[in-house]
Motif scaffolding. Structure first.
Motif, short mmCIF file in Angstrom:
data_model
loop_
_atom_site.label_atom_id
_atom_site.label_comp_id
_atom_site.label_asym_id
_atom_site.label_seq_id
_atom_site.Cartn_x
_atom_site.Cartn_y
_atom_site.Cartn_z
N ALA A 251 0.84 -1.21 0.00
CA ALA A 251 0.00 0.00 0.00
C ALA A 251 0.87 1.25 0.00
CB ALA A 251 -0.93 0.00 1.21
N ASP A 252 1.94 1.24 0.77
CA ASP A 252 2.84 2.40 0.82
C ASP A 252 3.55 2.61 -0.52
OD1 ASP A 252 2.17 2.88 3.44
OD2 ASP A 252 3.93 1.89 4.29
N ALA A 253 3.90 1.52 -1.19
CA ALA A 253 4.55 1.63 -2.51
C ALA A 253 3.62 2.27 -3.52
CB ALA A 253 5.00 0.25 -2.98
N ILE A 254 2.35 1.96 -3.44
CA ILE A 254 1.37 2.53 -4.37
C ILE A 254 1.14 4.01 -4.05
CG2 ILE A 254 -1.04 2.38 -5.10
CD1 ILE A 254 -0.62 -0.75 -4.41
N LYS A 255 1.13 4.36 -2.76
CA LYS A 255 1.05 5.77 -2.39
C LYS A 255 2.25 6.53 -2.93
CE LYS A 255 -0.27 7.19 1.66
NZ LYS A 255 -0.47 7.37 3.13
N GLU A 256 3.42 5.92 -2.87
CA GLU A 256 4.62 6.58 -3.40
C GLU A 256 4.49 6.81 -4.90
OE1 GLU A 256 8.21 7.19 -5.46
OE2 GLU A 256 7.11 5.28 -5.61
N ALA A 257 3.90 5.84 -5.62
CA ALA A 257 3.71 6.00 -7.06
C ALA A 257 2.76 7.17 -7.35
CB ALA A 257 3.17 4.71 -7.66
N TYR A 258 1.72 7.32 -6.51
CA TYR A 258 0.81 8.46 -6.67
C TYR A 258 1.57 9.77 -6.46
CZ TYR A 258 -3.19 11.58 -6.14
OH TYR A 258 -4.09 12.61 -6.31
N GLN A 259 2.32 9.85 -5.37
CA GLN A 259 3.04 11.08 -5.06
C GLN A 259 4.04 11.42 -6.16
OE1 GLN A 259 2.38 12.89 -1.86
NE2 GLN A 259 3.14 14.41 -3.34
N HIS A 260 4.73 10.39 -6.67
CA HIS A 260 5.68 10.60 -7.76
C HIS A 260 4.96 11.15 -8.99
CE1 HIS A 260 9.11 9.90 -10.39
NE2 HIS A 260 8.36 9.13 -11.18
N SER A 261 3.83 10.58 -9.31
CA SER A 261 3.06 11.02 -10.48
C SER A 261 2.53 12.44 -10.29
CB SER A 261 1.90 10.07 -10.73
OG SER A 261 2.34 8.74 -10.87
N TRP A 262 2.05 12.71 -9.08
CA TRP A 262 1.49 14.03 -8.79
C TRP A 262 2.58 15.11 -8.81
CZ3 TRP A 262 -2.86 16.48 -8.96
CH2 TRP A 262 -3.00 17.71 -8.33
N ASP A 263 3.72 14.82 -8.22
CA ASP A 263 4.81 15.80 -8.20
C ASP A 263 5.25 16.14 -9.63
OD1 ASP A 263 4.74 15.78 -5.45
OD2 ASP A 263 6.48 14.46 -5.22
N GLY A 264 5.34 15.11 -10.49
CA GLY A 264 5.71 15.37 -11.88
C GLY A 264 4.67 16.20 -12.60
N TYR A 265 3.40 15.90 -12.34
CA TYR A 265 2.33 16.69 -12.96
C TYR A 265 2.39 18.14 -12.50
CZ TYR A 265 -2.34 18.64 -13.63
OH TYR A 265 -3.39 19.47 -13.96
N MET A 266 2.56 18.37 -11.21
CA MET A 266 2.58 19.73 -10.69
C MET A 266 3.78 20.52 -11.21
SD MET A 266 -0.14 20.33 -9.02
CE MET A 266 0.29 21.87 -8.20
N GLU A 267 4.90 19.83 -11.43
CA GLU A 267 6.10 20.54 -11.90
C GLU A 267 6.02 20.87 -13.39
OE1 GLU A 267 11.00 20.12 -11.93
OE2 GLU A 267 9.76 18.53 -11.03
N PHE A 268 5.47 19.96 -14.18
CA PHE A 268 5.54 20.16 -15.63
C PHE A 268 4.17 20.21 -16.33
CE2 PHE A 268 9.54 17.88 -14.57
CZ PHE A 268 10.45 18.86 -14.97
N GLY A 269 3.13 19.64 -15.73
CA GLY A 269 1.85 19.55 -16.43
C GLY A 269 0.80 20.53 -15.97
N PHE A 270 0.77 20.87 -14.71
CA PHE A 270 -0.25 21.74 -14.13
C PHE A 270 -0.22 23.12 -14.78
CE2 PHE A 270 -1.57 24.86 -10.92
CZ PHE A 270 -2.79 24.34 -10.53
#
Length: 541
Positions: free
Chosen positions: A57-76
């Motif tokens: 479960a923690d690994a999947i949360k990390e994948a979400y955070q990784h995806s979200w951080d990338g979106y906020m830096e370059f996609g948002f």
């Protein structure tokens, strides 16, 4: 039988083999009373330690955070991240689809800082302005469904998530979700202003022009009613559900069944906006039809009193699927996988499937549990096994966009692969971060509590993490037949947040399921939530 053409012999043999092994339950209408599910589908014996479940479960949360951080830096604030080119893209109206699609998962993962960012952005969206072509279907399931779901969660079992934040204005932001849902629906509702009342599927918001001779498909018509009905129930304004249910009537009672209903409950695909009549007789549980069937049983979950007719139509479609579309690959030795074919030109069955259609196993399990009917449970688990095979036997560990099992259409370079595995790659071999196979794993685990399905979900996550992960997020890949997944195609879909990561997290989030109000389907208990087709949990009526 041997006087038949080879294609017909293969189909007949496959059906015979299937019915020999399945007769004991396919013909039964009330197996649930005879014995528990494990009597027909034994538990694998696989059991995961609690520490391992938490780690995953923690690994999947990390994948979400990784995806979200990338979106906020370059996609948002655009709709999605293009992680390879490090920029944003707008394929879903340009209102920040990843934010709205991602908020429900962030709530379930209890990420208050992320949720606060999302709420602040959603509060400022102007839904009266859009420079892009709008899809009513996609906007409903992603935007409207996402905001309503977040509202239901944050005013319900996760109401303390924002109250624990530093800013008390967060409480006000939660309630803007409902206001913005109304604003969006009010901006979109003109699309129903057609001769038939069936909405126009695509339009430009500023022009508000309706072409009465256009067409819509059954998914585009039948995948609105949950979100629009929930909005009416939350606001007390019946106009939204009235619009959606009026359109749905053309599918519940087909005007020209000789064309539009080739099998009882199974419909053609395209419907005319002018008169609501069907224009063809092809279809199935794949694209442009899938979520119409999905919502029939889900509307019954949402409110059994109002939507009993929907359930009855689902039963018709489910029974016809089992009777007419069931197929077992004709390999030597015979395969034991069960697939569902597609139909064209009326009753001609094509032995092909898609990743999109692999939600069907989970949908049958939902129907089996709601109706207490074992035949749907068993059939659903068999369909989960079939779609699992497209993952387990693929070199990448991920199933392709399209696959087939017609022995007469096997590509020459895949004959050995087909004989060994019971399916072959069917043209489109990419992976688009789709959730449907994992979605069915989720339902199978909820119904059986067999950790085998958790293990399958974890294997899928590891394969996706290995092939689709980039420095700043996740992306679709071009070739699932290759161990490395092939070329990275530079798109992090918004439904990666909404569906894939949510279903994965819920499969492993034991603590949340135990201590929070139960999300999704819980066998033996009165239901409180139902997922829309974008995996946004909606509180039932």
């Amino acid at each position: 039988m041997y006087g038949l053409p080879r294609r017909s012999r293969a189909l007949v043999m496959g059906l015979i083999l299937f019915f020999i092994g399945a007769t004991m339950y396919l013909k039964s209408e009330n197996l649930a009373a005879a014995a528990p599910l494990q009597a027909y589908y034994p538990h694998s014996g696989i059991r995961l330690e609690r520490s391992e479940v938490k780690f995953r479960a923690d690994a999947i949360k990390e994948a979400y955070q990784h995806s979200w951080d990338g979106y906020m830096e370059f996609g948002f604030p655009k709709d999605e991240l293009l992680p390879m080119s490090k920029r944003g893209g707008n394929s879903m109206s340009g209102w920040g689809a990843s934010v709205i699609d991602g908020i429900g998962t962030a709530v379930l993962m209890e990420l208050p800082e992320v949720v606060e960012e999302q709420l602040k952005f959603i509060a400022e969206i102007d839904y009266t302005k859009c420079e892009h072509q709008i899809s009513l279907f996609e906007t409903t399931i992603r935007y409207l469904g996402g905001m309503i779901s977040a509202y239901d969660l944050l005013t319900g079992p996760y109401s303390d998530l924002m109250e624990a934040g530093k800013d008390q204005k967060n409480h006000h932001l939660v309630h803007t979700l409902l206001r913005q849902s109304v604003a969006l629906a009010d901006a979109l509702k003109f699309s129903f202003n057609t001769t038939s009342g069936i909405p126009m599927p695509f339009f430009m918001l500023d022009s508000k022009r309706i072409k009465s001779d256009d067409i819509n498909n059954i998914a585009g018509i039948g995948t609105l009613v949950l979100e629009w009905t929930r909005l009416s129930d939350l606001t007390g304004d019946p106009q939204y559900t009235t619009l959606a249910q009026r359109a749905q009537e053309y599918l519940l009672k087909v005007e020209n069944p000789e064309i539009g209903e080739p099998f009882p409950g199974l419909l053609g695909t395209n419907v005319g906006l002018r008169d609501g009549k069907f224009l063809d007789s092809y279809g199935g549980w794949g694209a442009m039809g899938d979520s119409y069937y999905e919502y029939l049983i889900k509307m019954y979950v949402y409110d059994p009193r109002r939507f009993r007719r929907y359930m009855q139509r689902w039963v018709q479609a489910a029974d016809s699927t089992m009777t007419y579309l069931t197929s077992v690959p004709a390999t030597t030795p015979p395969s034991n996988f069960v697939f569902v074919g597609e139909y064209s030109h009326g009753r001609s069955i094509a032995l092909r499937g898609s990743h999109l259609a692999c939600f069907i196993g989970g949908n049958f399990l939902l129907g089996g549990q709601m109706l207490d009917n074992m035949k749907y449970n068993i059939y659903g688990l068999q369909l989960v096994d079939g779609c699992r095979a497209t993952y387990a036997n693929s070199r990448s560990g991920i199933g392709p966009e399209r696959f087939g099992w017609d022995p007469n259409l096997v590509p020459s370079n895949q004959k050995e692969f087909f004989e060994k595995n019971g399916w072959y790659y069917g043209g489109e071999i990419d992976y688009r971060l789709r959730p449907e196979v994992i979605e069915s794993y989720y339902h199978a685990w909820v119904v059986t509590k067999d950790d085998k399905y958790r293990q399958w979900a974890w294997e899928a996550f590891l394969a996706i993490n290995r092939t689709c992960r980039t420095e700043h997020g996740f992306t679709s890949v071009s070739d699932t037949s290759r161990e490395d997944g092939g070329r990275k195609d530079d798109k992090q879909e918004s439904f990666w947040f909404a569906e894939v990561l949510k279903y994965l997290f819920l499969i492993f989030n034991e603590e949340g399921i135990q201590f929070k109000e139960k999300i999704g389907f819980v066998p033996g208990e009165r239901q409180k939530w139902v997922f829309n087709t974008e995996a946004h949990p909606i509180r039932i009526y």
